[in-house]
Scaffold this active site. Structure first.
Site, PDB file in Angstrom:
ATOM      1  N   ARG A  30       0.854  -1.181   0.000  1.00 54.32           N
ATOM      2  CA  ARG A  30       0.000   0.000   0.000  1.00 54.32           C
ATOM      3  C   ARG A  30       0.888   1.227   0.000  1.00 54.32           C
ATOM      4  O   ARG A  30       2.083   1.142   0.257  1.00 54.32           O
ATOM      5  CB  ARG A  30      -0.882   0.018   1.248  1.00 54.32           C
ATOM      6  CG  ARG A  30      -1.617  -1.263   1.485  1.00 54.32           C
ATOM      7  CD  ARG A  30      -2.610  -1.489   0.365  1.00 54.32           C
ATOM      8  NE  ARG A  30      -3.471  -2.619   0.667  1.00 54.32           N
ATOM      9  CZ  ARG A  30      -4.410  -3.063  -0.128  1.00 54.32           C
ATOM     10  NH1 ARG A  30      -4.602  -2.460  -1.305  1.00 54.32           N
ATOM     11  NH2 ARG A  30      -5.155  -4.078   0.205  1.00 54.32           N
ATOM     12  N   THR A  31       0.235   2.374  -0.238  1.00 52.15           N
ATOM     13  CA  THR A  31       0.976   3.625  -0.109  1.00 52.15           C
ATOM     14  C   THR A  31       1.442   3.734   1.340  1.00 52.15           C
ATOM     15  O   THR A  31       0.622   3.789   2.245  1.00 52.15           O
ATOM     16  CB  THR A  31       0.081   4.831  -0.425  1.00 52.15           C
ATOM     17  OG1 THR A  31      -0.564   4.586  -1.664  1.00 52.15           O
ATOM     18  CG2 THR A  31       0.881   6.101  -0.501  1.00 52.15           C
ATOM     19  N   GLN A  32       2.757   3.733   1.538  1.00 52.93           N
ATOM     20  CA  GLN A  32       3.242   3.795   2.909  1.00 52.93           C
ATOM     21  C   GLN A  32       3.645   5.197   3.297  1.00 52.93           C
ATOM     22  O   GLN A  32       3.660   5.545   4.451  1.00 52.93           O
ATOM     23  CB  GLN A  32       4.441   2.870   3.076  1.00 52.93           C
ATOM     24  CG  GLN A  32       4.255   1.553   2.374  1.00 52.93           C
ATOM     25  CD  GLN A  32       4.247   0.399   3.318  1.00 52.93           C
ATOM     26  OE1 GLN A  32       5.161   0.239   4.102  1.00 52.93           O
ATOM     27  NE2 GLN A  32       3.218  -0.404   3.260  1.00 52.93           N
ATOM     28  N   TYR A  33       4.018   5.989   2.296  1.00 54.98           N
ATOM     29  CA  TYR A  33       4.354   7.377   2.567  1.00 54.98           C
ATOM     30  C   TYR A  33       4.181   8.171   1.280  1.00 54.98           C
ATOM     31  O   TYR A  33       4.250   7.608   0.184  1.00 54.98           O
ATOM     32  CB  TYR A  33       5.778   7.506   3.095  1.00 54.98           C
ATOM     33  CG  TYR A  33       6.776   6.587   2.448  1.00 54.98           C
ATOM     34  CD1 TYR A  33       7.148   5.399   3.082  1.00 54.98           C
ATOM     35  CD2 TYR A  33       7.328   6.872   1.204  1.00 54.98           C
ATOM     36  CE1 TYR A  33       8.046   4.527   2.487  1.00 54.98           C
ATOM     37  CE2 TYR A  33       8.231   6.010   0.596  1.00 54.98           C
ATOM     38  CZ  TYR A  33       8.583   4.836   1.249  1.00 54.98           C
ATOM     39  OH  TYR A  33       9.462   3.976   0.650  1.00 54.98           O
ATOM     40  N   ASP A 134      -5.143   1.780   2.765  1.00 55.84           N
ATOM     41  CA  ASP A 134      -4.595   2.331   1.536  1.00 55.84           C
ATOM     42  C   ASP A 134      -5.082   3.771   1.380  1.00 55.84           C
ATOM     43  O   ASP A 134      -5.834   4.092   0.461  1.00 55.84           O
ATOM     44  CB  ASP A 134      -5.067   1.474   0.349  1.00 55.84           C
ATOM     45  CG  ASP A 134      -4.396   1.871  -0.951  1.00 55.84           C
ATOM     46  OD1 ASP A 134      -3.355   2.573  -0.892  1.00 55.84           O
ATOM     47  OD2 ASP A 134      -4.902   1.484  -2.008  1.00 55.84           O
TER      48      ASP A 134
END
Lengths: 257, 267
Positions: A30-33, A134
Site C-alpha cells: 500500500r501507499t506507505q508514505y 490504503d
C-alpha cells in the site's frame, strides 16, 4: 489480498507463522508514505462566499521539485476544493469528482450536488480508503455556496487522510493548522469583505512563507460566490528578511547552539 | 389462451407497434383499489381506498413511507409494490448515507421508472403490475409523480389511479387549478372527496381509507411523511358530510370549477 489470506489461515487454526510470511508471494504493498506533496491550504468564509488560498509548490521529499502546480480547483458549479499532501492522490480525487459531477450533470433534471454533498462524498471516499489500509494521503478543504431554502448557504469543511471531517468558518491544513489558525481565530469575522478577507489570508500566507521551509512565494487565491468560482492567477507577496532574528536566529536562544 | 398471436413474451412487438404484455400490466393497475394524490406548493397528500379480501381479513397496505421527504401510494399488485417500495427506500438511504442529503424526488421517480423499463425489454422478465404515485419534496417544493409499469412517468398536480379512478380524476380536473395555494387541511379534504367518488355506494369511513401527508414550511424545514390518524380522518369526513347536509352557503369551489378548460388526464 495478504491480510485476507492471513485471516483465513487463522480461522483454519493452522500455522503459527506470522501472517505476512504465511501469505508468501501474495503480498500487496500500500501507499506507505507520500512522494510529491503540497503544503498548507487556507480557507475562510467571508460576506459573499468562501475564499481559499495556497502556494503553488510541490515537494519531492524535502526537495522543492515543482513550482507551479494548481492545488485549488473548481468542482461542479458550487464548490472549490483545495488539497495538501500527495499530489498524485489529489489528481486521483479530482478524477473521482469529475466522474461524480459529470454523471450528476447527465441526469439533466436541474438538481446538482452542492458543497455539502461533495464534502460528504469525499469523507466517505477518504474513510473507506483508510479502512483498506490504503489511504489517499491528503488533507482536503471544501468550500462553496449554494442556494438553499433559507437563501444562499455558505459551506466550508475539511477532511483528512483518515476520514476525520468537520465544518468550520475558517480552516487550514498542514503547517497552516498551527500557524494560520491562531491568526484566523483572532481576526476572522462573519462580515469580512472580499478585500478584508484577502488581506487576512495574505497575512496568514506570509507567516507560513516565513516559518514553513517548504512553502514558496507564489500564491493562488480563489473565491466562490453565488456567481460562481474564480481562481486568480498566481502572484508573489512582498517579503522583508531584514528582521534581526532572521539574520541571527540563534541570538538569545536558550540551548547549545 | 392467447388473445392474439403477438401475446407471447414481453419483448414481442405487434405489427401495430404495441407491446401487449406491457399493456396487460397497465391493466393490472386499473384492477387495484383507487389511490389519489394531490399537491400544493409545499405539501403533497396521498390517499387510498382500503379493501379487505374478506370480512375476516385485514386489508393490504397501500401507502408507504419511503423517507422523511418521500412516500408512495400504489394500485395493482401490492406484492410488486412492496418490493419496489423497498427498492425506493434503499435508494433514499444510500443517497443520504453518501451525501448526507435527501435524494431529490425527481430522481427517485426516474430510478423507479428505469427499473420498470428494464422489465419491458427482457424476455425473461415480467413487467411490474403496479402503478405508483410518488410524492415528495426537494429544493423546488412539493412534487407528485405517477409511475407506470411501462416505464413512463409523469409529474402531476393531482392524479388518481386504480379501479374507478376516472371519477376521481374528473373530480380533480374540476378543481386542481386552485391546489397550488391550498392548505394541508384543504388538500386532505379534497383527497377524501376524490376517494369518496370512487367508492360507488359504499360509505367512506376512516376504516376504509388511508391518508398521508408530506410537506415543508416556507423556510424549507421538512414536515416528515405522516400517516394521518384515523380519528382525524373521521373528523374530517364527518365535517364534510355535515357541510353537505346543510348547503346553506354557496360553494365557491364549484363556481371556480365551472367553465374551466381542464385538460383530461387520460394517458
Amino acid at each position: 489480498m495478504a491480510w485476507q489470506q492471513a485471516m483465513g489461515s487463522h480461522a483454519a487454526g493452522g500455522s503459527q507463522a506470522p501472517p505476512a510470511a504465511a501469505a508468501g508471494g501474495g503480498e500487496t504493498q500500500r501507499t506507505q508514505y507520500p512522494y510529491v506533496t503540497g503544503n498548507s491550504v487556507i480557507a475562510l468564509k467571508y460576506k459573499d462566499g468562501v475564499i481559499m488560498a495556497s502556494d503553488t509548490g510541490a515537494s519531492y521529499g524535502s526537495t522543492l521539485r515543482y513550482k507551479s502546480v494548481e492545488r485549488i480547483k473548481a468542482v461542479g458549479k458550487h464548490s472549490l476544493i483545495g488539497a495538501s499532501g500527495e499530489f498524485s492522490d489529489f489528481q486521483e480525487i479530482l478524477r473521482y469528482l469529475d466522474e461524480l459531477t459529470l454523471s450528476d450533470h447527465m441526469w439533466d433534471d436541474g438538481n446538482s450536488l452542492g458543497p455539502k454533498e461533495i464534502h460528504s462524498y469525499l469523507t466517505r471516499v477518504m474513510y473507506n480508503r483508510r479502512n483498506k489500509f490504503d489511504p489517499l494521503w491528503n488533507s482536503l478543504v471544501l468550500g462553496g455556496v449554494k442556494k438553499g431554502p433559507k437563501g444562499d448557504e455558505k459551506y466550508l469543511g475539511m477532511v483528512n487522510m483518515i476520514g476525520t471531517h468537520f465544518e468550520e468558518n475558517h480552516v487550514a491544513t498542514g503547517f497552516g493548522n498551527h500557524l494560520a489558525i491562531p491568526i484566523l481565530r483572532d481576526e476572522w469575522r462573519e462580515d469580512l469583505t472580499f478585500e478584508e478577507a484577502v488581506k487576512l489570508i495574505e497575512k496568514c500566507l506570509l507567516v507560513l512563507l516565513y516559518r514553513d521551509r517548504s512553502s514558496i512565494n507564489k500564491f493562488q487565491i480563489a473565491k466562490i460566490t453565488t456567481e460562481g468560482s474564480t481562481i486568480y492567477p498566481p502572484y508573489s507577496l512582498k517579503t522583508y528578511w531584514g528582521f534581526s532574528h532572521f539574520e541571527n536566529p540563534a541570538q538569545g536562544a536558550v540551548g547549545s547552539w | 389462451m392467447f388473445r392474439n398471436q403477438y401475446d407471447t413474451d414481453v419483448t414481442m412487438w405487434s405489427p401495430a407497434g404495441r407491446l401487449f404484455q406491457v399493456e396487460y400490466a397497465m391493466e393490472a393497475v386499473k384492477q387495484g383499489s383507487a389511490c389519489v394524490g394531490l399537491c400544493s406548493q409545499n405539501h403533497v397528500v396521498l390517499a387510498s381506498v382500503n379493501k379487505a379480501a374478506s370480512e375476516l381479513s385485514s386489508h393490504q397496505r397501500k401507502v408507504f413511507r419511503v423517507a422523511d421527504h418521500a412516500g408512495v401510494a400504489l394500485a395493482g399488485l401490492t406484492a410488486d409494490g412492496r418490493v419496489l417500495s423497498r427498492f425506493l427506500r434503499n435508494e433514499c438511504i444510500n443517497h443520504s448515507l453518501v451525501y448526507e442529503a435527501p435524494l431529490p424526488v425527481s430522481r427517485l421517480a426516474l430510478r423507479l421508472a428505469d427499473k420498470a423499463q428494464v422489465c419491458t425489454q427482457r424476455s425473461w422478465k415480467r413487467p411490474y403490475g403496479v402503478g405508483f404515485l410518488v410524492a415528495g419534496l426537494d429544493e423546488t417544493g412539493a412534487h407528485l409523480y405517477y409511475n407506470c409499469p411501462s416505464g413512463n412517468y409523469f409529474e402531476y398536480q393531482a392524479f388518481a389511479i386504480g379501479s374507478r379512478s376516472q371519477v376521481a380524476k374528473t373530480f380533480l380536473e374540476r378543481r386542481f387549478k386552485g391546489y397550488k395555494d391550498y392548505t394541508p387541511e384543504q388538500l386532505i379534504k379534497d383527497a377524501l372527496s376524490a376517494i369518496k367518488e370512487t367508492l360507488q355506494g359504499e360509505k367512506l369511513t376512516s376504516s376504509n381509507c388511508t391518508v398521508a401527508i408530506i410537506g415543508q414550511k416556507a423556510d424549507g424545514t421538512i414536515e416528515p411523511f405522516e400517516l394521518i390518524d384515523a380519528k382525524k380522518i373521521q373528523e374530517t369526513i364527518d365535517s364534510m358530510e355535515a357541510a353537505e347536509a346543510a348547503p346553506t352557503e354557496p360553494s365557491s369551489m364549484q363556481e371556480e370549477g365551472r367553465g374551466s378548460d381542464a385538460a383530461p388526464m387520460d394517458i
